[in-house]
Write a protein that holds these residues in place. Structure first.
Motif, PDB file in Angstrom:
ATOM      1  N   PHE A 127      11.727   9.945  -3.337  1.00  0.00           N
ATOM      2  CA  PHE A 127      12.564   8.704  -3.962  1.00  0.00           C
ATOM      3  C   PHE A 127      11.591   7.567  -4.089  1.00  0.00           C
ATOM      4  O   PHE A 127      11.200   7.085  -3.194  1.00  0.00           O
ATOM      5  CB  PHE A 127      13.754   8.345  -3.404  1.00  0.00           C
ATOM      6  N   LEU A 128      11.253   7.240  -5.486  1.00  0.00           N
ATOM      7  CA  LEU A 128      10.277   5.984  -5.688  1.00  0.00           C
ATOM      8  C   LEU A 128      10.985   4.701  -6.121  1.00  0.00           C
ATOM      9  O   LEU A 128      12.098   4.853  -7.080  1.00  0.00           O
ATOM     10  CB  LEU A 128       9.328   6.139  -6.599  1.00  0.00           C
ATOM     11  N   LYS A 129      10.859   3.743  -5.796  1.00  0.00           N
ATOM     12  CA  LYS A 129      11.085   2.277  -6.003  1.00  0.00           C
ATOM     13  C   LYS A 129      10.455   1.967  -7.507  1.00  0.00           C
ATOM     14  O   LYS A 129      11.327   1.461  -8.439  1.00  0.00           O
ATOM     15  CB  LYS A 129      10.879   1.171  -4.921  1.00  0.00           C
ATOM     16  N   ASP A 130       9.295   2.681  -7.559  1.00  0.00           N
ATOM     17  CA  ASP A 130       8.391   2.204  -8.980  1.00  0.00           C
ATOM     18  C   ASP A 130       7.967   3.540  -9.381  1.00  0.00           C
ATOM     19  O   ASP A 130       6.769   4.125  -8.768  1.00  0.00           O
ATOM     20  CB  ASP A 130       7.734   1.194  -8.969  1.00  0.00           C
ATOM     21  N   MET A 131       8.203   4.161 -10.491  1.00  0.00           N
ATOM     22  CA  MET A 131       7.593   5.322 -10.982  1.00  0.00           C
ATOM     23  C   MET A 131       6.159   5.094 -11.108  1.00  0.00           C
ATOM     24  O   MET A 131       5.211   6.191 -11.323  1.00  0.00           O
ATOM     25  CB  MET A 131       8.349   5.832 -12.011  1.00  0.00           C
ATOM     26  N   ASN A 132       5.654   3.946 -11.255  1.00  0.00           N
ATOM     27  CA  ASN A 132       4.203   3.687 -11.606  1.00  0.00           C
ATOM     28  C   ASN A 132       3.530   4.026 -10.435  1.00  0.00           C
ATOM     29  O   ASN A 132       2.476   4.207 -10.307  1.00  0.00           O
ATOM     30  CB  ASN A 132       4.024   2.061 -11.970  1.00  0.00           C
ATOM     31  N   ASP A 133       4.142   4.158  -9.106  1.00  0.00           N
ATOM     32  CA  ASP A 133       3.308   4.579  -8.030  1.00  0.00           C
ATOM     33  C   ASP A 133       3.342   6.217  -7.897  1.00  0.00           C
ATOM     34  O   ASP A 133       2.605   6.544  -6.908  1.00  0.00           O
ATOM     35  CB  ASP A 133       4.228   4.108  -6.792  1.00  0.00           C
ATOM     36  N   PHE A 134       3.683   6.803  -8.803  1.00  0.00           N
ATOM     37  CA  PHE A 134       3.611   8.279  -8.830  1.00  0.00           C
ATOM     38  C   PHE A 134       2.404   8.931  -8.590  1.00  0.00           C
ATOM     39  O   PHE A 134       2.069   9.899  -7.610  1.00  0.00           O
ATOM     40  CB  PHE A 134       4.221   8.750 -10.135  1.00  0.00           C
ATOM     41  N   GLY A 135       1.105   8.548  -9.255  1.00  0.00           N
ATOM     42  CA  GLY A 135      -0.128   8.994  -8.893  1.00  0.00           C
ATOM     43  C   GLY A 135      -0.496   8.989  -7.691  1.00  0.00           C
ATOM     44  O   GLY A 135      -1.029   9.732  -7.093  1.00  0.00           O
ATOM     45  N   PRO A 177       2.165  24.567  -2.590  1.00  0.00           N
ATOM     46  CA  PRO A 177       3.236  23.360  -2.358  1.00  0.00           C
ATOM     47  C   PRO A 177       4.602  23.667  -2.277  1.00  0.00           C
ATOM     48  O   PRO A 177       4.904  24.869  -3.219  1.00  0.00           O
ATOM     49  CB  PRO A 177       2.628  22.451  -3.311  1.00  0.00           C
ATOM     50  N   PRO A 178       5.540  23.165  -1.875  1.00  0.00           N
ATOM     51  CA  PRO A 178       6.824  23.439  -1.770  1.00  0.00           C
ATOM     52  C   PRO A 178       7.400  22.957  -3.290  1.00  0.00           C
ATOM     53  O   PRO A 178       6.842  22.176  -4.037  1.00  0.00           O
ATOM     54  CB  PRO A 178       7.509  22.695  -0.715  1.00  0.00           C
ATOM     55  N   ALA A 179       8.606  23.195  -3.574  1.00  0.00           N
ATOM     56  CA  ALA A 179       9.344  22.699  -4.727  1.00  0.00           C
ATOM     57  C   ALA A 179       9.816  21.315  -4.552  1.00  0.00           C
ATOM     58  O   ALA A 179       9.691  21.005  -3.459  1.00  0.00           O
ATOM     59  CB  ALA A 179      10.563  23.573  -4.882  1.00  0.00           C
ATOM     60  N   ARG A 180       9.821  20.544  -5.469  1.00  0.00           N
ATOM     61  CA  ARG A 180       9.850  19.197  -5.151  1.00  0.00           C
ATOM     62  C   ARG A 180      10.548  18.752  -6.794  1.00  0.00           C
ATOM     63  O   ARG A 180      10.343  18.988  -7.662  1.00  0.00           O
ATOM     64  CB  ARG A 180       8.718  18.608  -4.930  1.00  0.00           C
ATOM     65  N   GLU A 181      11.265  17.531  -6.389  1.00  0.00           N
ATOM     66  CA  GLU A 181      11.475  16.772  -7.417  1.00  0.00           C
ATOM     67  C   GLU A 181      11.141  15.025  -6.977  1.00  0.00           C
ATOM     68  O   GLU A 181      11.078  15.047  -5.832  1.00  0.00           O
ATOM     69  CB  GLU A 181      13.123  16.527  -7.829  1.00  0.00           C
ATOM     70  N   THR A 182      10.825  14.172  -8.175  1.00  0.00           N
ATOM     71  CA  THR A 182      10.494  13.220  -7.757  1.00  0.00           C
ATOM     72  C   THR A 182      11.294  12.244  -8.655  1.00  0.00           C
ATOM     73  O   THR A 182      11.098  12.414  -9.945  1.00  0.00           O
ATOM     74  CB  THR A 182       8.952  12.745  -8.106  1.00  0.00           C
ATOM     75  N   ASP A 199       0.897  -1.109   0.054  1.00  0.00           N
ATOM     76  CA  ASP A 199      -0.099   0.108   0.170  1.00  0.00           C
ATOM     77  C   ASP A 199       0.760   1.229  -0.131  1.00  0.00           C
ATOM     78  O   ASP A 199       1.261   1.779   1.068  1.00  0.00           O
ATOM     79  CB  ASP A 199      -1.170  -0.017   1.088  1.00  0.00           C
ATOM     80  N   ILE A 200       0.987   1.759  -1.112  1.00  0.00           N
ATOM     81  CA  ILE A 200       2.021   2.942  -1.261  1.00  0.00           C
ATOM     82  C   ILE A 200       1.395   4.164  -0.574  1.00  0.00           C
ATOM     83  O   ILE A 200       2.104   4.821  -0.182  1.00  0.00           O
ATOM     84  CB  ILE A 200       2.510   3.216  -2.827  1.00  0.00           C
ATOM     85  N   SER A 201      -0.028   4.303  -0.728  1.00  0.00           N
ATOM     86  CA  SER A 201      -0.370   5.432  -0.182  1.00  0.00           C
ATOM     87  C   SER A 201      -0.184   5.470   1.386  1.00  0.00           C
ATOM     88  O   SER A 201       0.038   6.337   1.767  1.00  0.00           O
ATOM     89  CB  SER A 201      -2.005   5.465  -0.462  1.00  0.00           C
ATOM     90  N   ALA A 202      -0.235   4.083   1.898  1.00  0.00           N
ATOM     91  CA  ALA A 202      -0.294   4.040   3.427  1.00  0.00           C
ATOM     92  C   ALA A 202       1.002   4.480   3.706  1.00  0.00           C
ATOM     93  O   ALA A 202       1.533   5.121   4.807  1.00  0.00           O
ATOM     94  CB  ALA A 202      -0.844   2.728   3.972  1.00  0.00           C
ATOM     95  N   GLU A 203       2.311   3.998   2.952  1.00  0.00           N
ATOM     96  CA  GLU A 203       3.692   4.260   3.350  1.00  0.00           C
ATOM     97  C   GLU A 203       3.820   5.753   3.153  1.00  0.00           C
ATOM     98  O   GLU A 203       4.458   6.436   4.063  1.00  0.00           O
ATOM     99  CB  GLU A 203       4.271   3.560   2.236  1.00  0.00           C
ATOM    100  N   THR A 204       3.242   6.390   2.166  1.00  0.00           N
ATOM    101  CA  THR A 204       3.511   7.802   1.975  1.00  0.00           C
ATOM    102  C   THR A 204       2.787   8.497   3.125  1.00  0.00           C
ATOM    103  O   THR A 204       3.658   9.651   3.634  1.00  0.00           O
ATOM    104  CB  THR A 204       2.678   8.032   0.643  1.00  0.00           C
TER     105      THR A 204
END
Length: 122
Positions: free
Chosen positions: A75-83, A97-102, A43-48
């Motif tokens: 930092f993502l293990k899988d960019m498919n989780d970006f959304g 929102p702050p400046a950001r990179e992913t 559950d990537i949402s719960a982790e976030t």
């Protein structure tokens, strides 16, 4: 330079020789946070959310809140989780929102799926 180590007992202890955060003058540098306690449960949402709640505890220990964050790094293990990560992240930074990179990385500590660090200014 005024440097102070920031620690919250409500956030996980560092897993190596680093501090949860360091306050230098009016700038807080929060180390990358992971959700070790729930990582790998799919559950990537719960982790976030867990990570951002931990960051909130660290910000509070420094007398700050999410509105003080000016920069974040994801930092993502899988960019498919970006959304899903972006949706959870947005609940903490809905206004200005702050400046950001992913970025996607090959591997993260303890094989978690996401790590987030922030910089905040008083």
């Amino acid at each position: 330079m005024a440097k102070r180590i920031i620690y919250s007992d409500k956030a996980p202890m560092p897993i190596g020789p680093y501090s949860q955060a360091v306050l230098v003058n009016d700038t807080l540098y929060v180390s990358g946070q992971i959700a070790l306690e729930i990582a790998g449960k799919g559950d990537i949402s719960a982790e976030t959310h867990a990570i951002l709640q931990n960051i909130g505890h660290i910000l509070k220990a420094a007398g700050l809140n999410y509105s003080h964050v000016v920069k974040s790094s994801i930092f993502l293990k899988d960019m498919n989780d970006f959304g899903k990560v972006n949706e959870a992240y947005g609940t903490y930074f809905s206004e200005n929102p702050p400046a950001r990179e992913t970025v996607q990385v090959a591997r993260l500590p303890k094989d978690v799926n996401v790590e987030i660090s922030v910089v905040a200014v008083k």
